[in-house]
Design an enzyme around this catalytic site. Sequence first.
Site, PDB file in Angstrom:
ATOM      1  N   ARG A  94     -56.068 -78.457 -63.252  1.00 20.36           N
ATOM      2  CA  ARG A  94     -56.931 -78.142 -62.266  1.00 20.36           C
ATOM      3  C   ARG A  94     -56.270 -76.677 -61.709  1.00 20.36           C
ATOM      4  NH1 ARG A  94     -61.760 -79.600 -60.146  1.00 20.36           N
ATOM      5  NH2 ARG A  94     -61.492 -78.717 -57.922  1.00 20.36           N
ATOM      6  N   LEU A  96     -55.363 -74.208 -58.975  1.00 24.20           N
ATOM      7  CA  LEU A  96     -54.930 -74.539 -57.499  1.00 24.20           C
ATOM      8  C   LEU A  96     -55.244 -73.061 -56.786  1.00 24.20           C
ATOM      9  CD1 LEU A  96     -51.837 -76.481 -58.107  1.00 24.20           C
ATOM     10  CD2 LEU A  96     -53.909 -77.450 -57.376  1.00 24.20           C
ATOM     11  N   ASN A 110     -44.404 -76.452 -62.649  1.00 23.66           N
ATOM     12  CA  ASN A 110     -45.169 -76.744 -63.667  1.00 23.66           C
ATOM     13  C   ASN A 110     -44.687 -76.576 -65.090  1.00 23.66           C
ATOM     14  OD1 ASN A 110     -47.768 -76.975 -64.888  1.00 23.66           O
ATOM     15  ND2 ASN A 110     -47.831 -74.822 -65.395  1.00 23.66           N
ATOM     16  N   HIS A 112     -45.572 -75.653 -69.128  1.00 17.53           N
ATOM     17  CA  HIS A 112     -46.521 -75.040 -69.838  1.00 17.53           C
ATOM     18  C   HIS A 112     -46.027 -74.957 -71.501  1.00 17.53           C
ATOM     19  CE1 HIS A 112     -49.785 -72.455 -70.730  1.00 17.53           C
ATOM     20  NE2 HIS A 112     -49.043 -71.703 -71.521  1.00 17.53           N
ATOM     21  N   ASP A 148     -50.045 -69.806 -64.641  1.00 21.89           N
ATOM     22  CA  ASP A 148     -48.760 -69.786 -65.520  1.00 21.89           C
ATOM     23  C   ASP A 148     -47.898 -68.413 -65.331  1.00 21.89           C
ATOM     24  OD1 ASP A 148     -49.949 -71.851 -66.955  1.00 21.89           O
ATOM     25  OD2 ASP A 148     -51.101 -71.083 -68.185  1.00 21.89           O
ATOM     26  N   GLU A 177     -40.528 -80.372 -74.480  1.00 24.28           N
ATOM     27  CA  GLU A 177     -41.086 -80.556 -72.971  1.00 24.28           C
ATOM     28  C   GLU A 177     -40.210 -81.643 -72.091  1.00 24.28           C
ATOM     29  OE1 GLU A 177     -45.256 -80.120 -72.401  1.00 24.28           O
ATOM     30  OE2 GLU A 177     -45.477 -79.283 -74.303  1.00 24.28           O
TER      31      GLU A 177
HETATM   32  C1  GAR Z   1     -48.392 -80.984 -72.006  1.00 26.05           C
HETATM   33  O1  GAR Z   1     -48.233 -80.359 -73.299  1.00 26.05           O
HETATM   34  C2  GAR Z   1     -48.167 -79.636 -71.131  1.00 26.05           C
HETATM   35  O2  GAR Z   1     -47.329 -78.923 -71.408  1.00 26.05           O
HETATM   36  C3  GAR Z   1     -49.860 -79.268 -70.999  1.00 26.05           C
HETATM   37  O3  GAR Z   1     -50.453 -80.193 -70.836  1.00 26.05           O
HETATM   38  C4  GAR Z   1     -50.040 -81.353 -71.906  1.00 26.05           C
HETATM   39  C5  GAR Z   1     -50.101 -82.462 -71.083  1.00 26.05           C
HETATM   40  O4  GAR Z   1     -49.321 -83.768 -71.409  1.00 26.05           O
HETATM   41  N1  GAR Z   1     -50.127 -78.558 -69.937  1.00 26.05           N
HETATM   42  C6  GAR Z   1     -50.701 -77.210 -69.827  1.00 26.05           C
HETATM   43  O5  GAR Z   1     -51.476 -77.076 -70.972  1.00 26.05           O
HETATM   44  C7  GAR Z   1     -50.820 -76.742 -68.517  1.00 26.05           C
HETATM   45  N2  GAR Z   1     -51.453 -75.468 -68.889  1.00 26.05           N
HETATM   46  P1  GAR Z   1     -48.751 -84.925 -70.800  1.00 26.05           P
HETATM   47  O6  GAR Z   1     -49.857 -85.637 -70.108  1.00 26.05           O
HETATM   48  O7  GAR Z   1     -48.470 -85.943 -72.081  1.00 26.05           O
HETATM   49  O8  GAR Z   1     -47.450 -84.634 -70.156  1.00 26.05           O
END
Ligand code: GAR
Length: 218
Positions: A94, A96, A110, A112, A148, A177
Amino acid sequence: MDKRRVAILISGRGSNMTALIEAAQAADFPAEIVLVVSNIAGAAGLEKAAAAGIETVTVASKPFGRDREAFERQLNDTLVAHGIDLVCLAGFLRLLTPWFVSQWDGRMLNIHPALLPSYKGLHTHERALADGVKIHGATVHFVVPEMDSGPIIMQGAVAVLDNDTPDTLARRVLAVEHRIYPDALRLVASGGTRIANGVCTSKANGSPDDALVSPAVI
Ligand code: GAR
């Protein structure tokens, strides 16, 4: 030690959420995950959080349609009612508004799936492969109104292989991550970060000895 009270905001499977929950179980972790909020009813992560004994709330964004601020007021009320100190976005899909971001200025993180400032937005792995970059990765950053873009807290990198597909690359980046998000939260929650002129510095004391060179000529 007073632990910082953290809410995680999700929209989907919540694997980063799980990594944060697991890390926060350590006695010396400076934050506790007290709340998981989803803007999507039935998001898979909600069940995982509940199974870990964490309170979950759905603040569905859909009924609010285009009225983003009304959705965010309800979200903000929920966070304030739970005495939240820090917010972690973890696959929270979402955008913000500046109003919501300003409520949590310097207190919202966050993750990314790219080495920012490269590859903001969606489909980061596909775009990295199309460009033929040899190193890719993930970034934890503070949230600012521009998407971002906030001060970078921590990054982790992986080598891109010639036979990578978006899926194989995503898997390796996701493992990174899951390592950097808990580490970044530990840093922030312990007061180990400073922001000046849009740049975050920290008292993290470790750094790898070797450069990551990709492809490596052996
Ligand atoms: C993750 O890879 C995160 O980095 C990405 O969504 C995925 C969520 O996975 N976020 C974005 O792309 C935000 N711009 P998860 O629900 O398994 O953590």
